[in-house]
Motif scaffolding. Structure first.
Motif, PDB file in Angstrom:
ATOM      1  N   MET A   1       0.829  -1.277   0.126  1.00 12.40           N
ATOM      2  CA  MET A   1       0.117   0.081   0.019  1.00 12.40           C
ATOM      3  C   MET A   1       0.752   1.214  -0.016  1.00 12.40           C
ATOM      4  N   LYS A   2       0.447   2.032  -0.815  1.00 12.53           N
ATOM      5  CA  LYS A   2       1.246   3.388  -1.007  1.00 12.53           C
ATOM      6  C   LYS A   2       1.082   4.397   0.441  1.00 12.53           C
ATOM      7  N   ARG A   3       2.240   4.872   0.838  1.00 15.43           N
ATOM      8  CA  ARG A   3       1.860   5.947   1.918  1.00 15.43           C
ATOM      9  C   ARG A   3       1.768   7.229   1.292  1.00 15.43           C
ATOM     10  N   ILE A   4       0.741   7.851   1.874  1.00 18.09           N
ATOM     11  CA  ILE A   4       0.386   9.187   1.623  1.00 18.09           C
ATOM     12  C   ILE A   4       1.336  10.203   2.383  1.00 18.09           C
ATOM     13  N   VAL A   5       2.080  11.060   1.686  1.00 19.22           N
ATOM     14  CA  VAL A   5       3.146  11.552   2.589  1.00 19.22           C
ATOM     15  C   VAL A   5       2.635  13.305   2.686  1.00 19.22           C
ATOM     16  N   TYR A   6       2.545  13.785   3.756  1.00 22.22           N
ATOM     17  CA  TYR A   6       2.404  15.149   3.929  1.00 22.22           C
ATOM     18  C   TYR A   6       3.650  15.891   4.494  1.00 22.22           C
ATOM     19  N   LYS A   7       3.778  16.949   3.867  1.00 22.32           N
ATOM     20  CA  LYS A   7       5.109  17.809   4.185  1.00 22.32           C
ATOM     21  C   LYS A   7       4.735  19.032   4.801  1.00 22.32           C
ATOM     22  N   GLU A   8       3.483  19.268   5.060  1.00 22.71           N
ATOM     23  CA  GLU A   8       3.307  20.506   5.680  1.00 22.71           C
ATOM     24  C   GLU A   8       1.751  20.205   6.347  1.00 22.71           C
ATOM     25  N   CYS A   9       1.619  20.894   7.577  1.00 17.79           N
ATOM     26  CA  CYS A   9       0.362  20.718   8.139  1.00 17.79           C
ATOM     27  C   CYS A   9      -0.561  21.513   7.511  1.00 17.79           C
ATOM     28  N   PRO A  10      -2.012  21.217   7.072  1.00 16.67           N
ATOM     29  CA  PRO A  10      -2.756  22.090   6.496  1.00 16.67           C
ATOM     30  C   PRO A  10      -3.477  22.995   7.190  1.00 16.67           C
ATOM     31  N   TYR A  11      -3.322  22.905   8.627  1.00 15.62           N
ATOM     32  CA  TYR A  11      -3.959  23.769   9.526  1.00 15.62           C
ATOM     33  C   TYR A  11      -3.193  24.792  10.077  1.00 15.62           C
ATOM     34  N   CYS A  12      -1.747  24.434  10.291  1.00 11.48           N
ATOM     35  CA  CYS A  12      -0.882  25.450  10.999  1.00 11.48           C
ATOM     36  C   CYS A  12       0.302  25.749   9.950  1.00 11.48           C
ATOM     37  N   GLN A  13       0.656  25.095   9.019  1.00  7.69           N
ATOM     38  CA  GLN A  13       1.544  25.046   8.054  1.00  7.69           C
ATOM     39  C   GLN A  13       3.046  24.655   8.532  1.00  7.69           C
ATOM     40  N   SER A  14       2.941  23.877   9.655  1.00  6.33           N
ATOM     41  CA  SER A  14       4.178  23.686  10.294  1.00  6.33           C
ATOM     42  C   SER A  14       4.786  22.226   9.390  1.00  6.33           C
ATOM     43  N   GLN A  15       5.750  22.073   9.377  1.00  8.69           N
ATOM     44  CA  GLN A  15       6.303  20.951   8.741  1.00  8.69           C
ATOM     45  C   GLN A  15       7.017  19.704   9.699  1.00  8.69           C
ATOM     46  N   ASN A  16       6.675  19.833  11.051  1.00  5.79           N
ATOM     47  CA  ASN A  16       6.900  19.037  12.030  1.00  5.79           C
ATOM     48  C   ASN A  16       5.900  17.978  11.966  1.00  5.79           C
ATOM     49  N   ILE A  17       5.903  16.953  11.010  1.00  4.76           N
ATOM     50  CA  ILE A  17       4.940  16.032  10.805  1.00  4.76           C
ATOM     51  C   ILE A  17       5.584  14.433  11.406  1.00  4.76           C
ATOM     52  N   ALA A  18       4.620  13.610  11.996  1.00 10.96           N
ATOM     53  CA  ALA A  18       5.120  12.638  12.629  1.00 10.96           C
ATOM     54  C   ALA A  18       3.926  11.468  12.500  1.00 10.96           C
ATOM     55  N   TYR A  19       4.277  10.214  12.431  1.00 14.13           N
ATOM     56  CA  TYR A  19       3.329   9.219  12.436  1.00 14.13           C
ATOM     57  C   TYR A  19       3.118   8.494  13.816  1.00 14.13           C
ATOM     58  N   GLY A  20       1.828   8.065  13.811  1.00 12.58           N
ATOM     59  CA  GLY A  20       1.793   7.407  15.213  1.00 12.58           C
ATOM     60  C   GLY A  20       0.667   6.261  15.088  1.00 12.58           C
ATOM     61  N   TYR A  21       0.524   5.430  15.959  1.00 10.33           N
ATOM     62  CA  TYR A  21      -0.558   3.939  15.792  1.00 10.33           C
ATOM     63  C   TYR A  21      -1.101   3.942  17.025  1.00 10.33           C
ATOM     64  N   GLN A  22      -2.486   3.963  16.508  1.00  8.80           N
ATOM     65  CA  GLN A  22      -3.738   3.774  17.593  1.00  8.80           C
ATOM     66  C   GLN A  22      -3.795   2.106  17.656  1.00  8.80           C
ATOM     67  N   VAL A  23      -3.600   1.640  18.863  1.00  9.69           N
ATOM     68  CA  VAL A  23      -3.742   0.499  19.224  1.00  9.69           C
ATOM     69  C   VAL A  23      -4.598  -0.226  20.223  1.00  9.69           C
ATOM     70  N   GLY A  24      -4.851  -1.546  20.607  1.00  6.27           N
ATOM     71  CA  GLY A  24      -5.696  -1.817  21.606  1.00  6.27           C
ATOM     72  C   GLY A  24      -7.107  -1.884  21.337  1.00  6.27           C
ATOM     73  N   THR A  25      -7.827  -1.395  21.998  1.00  9.32           N
ATOM     74  CA  THR A  25      -9.527  -1.243  22.072  1.00  9.32           C
ATOM     75  C   THR A  25      -9.967  -0.369  20.817  1.00  9.32           C
ATOM     76  N   ALA A  26      -8.999   0.490  20.122  1.00  7.91           N
ATOM     77  CA  ALA A  26      -9.478   1.195  19.008  1.00  7.91           C
ATOM     78  C   ALA A  26      -9.186   0.552  17.597  1.00  7.91           C
ATOM     79  N   ASP A  27      -8.787  -0.905  17.760  1.00  9.94           N
ATOM     80  CA  ASP A  27      -8.705  -1.393  16.310  1.00  9.94           C
ATOM     81  C   ASP A  27      -9.859  -1.244  15.359  1.00  9.94           C
ATOM     82  N   VAL A  28      -9.879  -1.258  14.130  1.00 10.62           N
ATOM     83  CA  VAL A  28     -10.773  -1.440  13.381  1.00 10.62           C
ATOM     84  C   VAL A  28     -11.173  -2.989  12.835  1.00 10.62           C
TER      85      VAL A  28
END
Length: 82
Positions: A1-28
């Motif tokens: 699966m191709k990852r969609i990459v964001y270089k800038e936040c559309p809300y505050c225009q920051s380039q300080n972007i990170a990836y995180g994972y929601q696990v546990g009871t929030a699984d789909v």
């Protein structure tokens, strides 16, 4: 699966972007009742303003086709008695 990459936040225009994972009871899961097979959710997050820019499930192969769904969810109608 191709990852969609964001270089800038559309809300505050920051380039300080990170990836995180929601696990546990929030699984789909493929079924509203839960189940054995689920998948974690990956979020693209702005580290400056905290906005979740994009979310996706990591695995899609276990999800049912819409035609295979054996249940319906009722959506209540708006109450216009104000």
């Amino acid at each position: 699966m191709k990852r969609i990459v964001y270089k800038e936040c559309p809300y505050c225009q920051s380039q300080n972007i990170a990836y995180g994972y929601q696990v546990g009871t929030a699984d789909v899961f493929a079924d509203i009742r839960g189940g054995v097979f689920g998948t974690h959710i990956e979020h693209t997050v702005c580290r400056d303003c905290g906005s979740i820019i994009y979310s996706r499930v990591l695995k899609t192969d276990f999800l049912k086709d819409k035609s295979e769904t054996s249940y319906e969810i009722e959506v209540p109608e708006d109450d216009e008695t104000e």
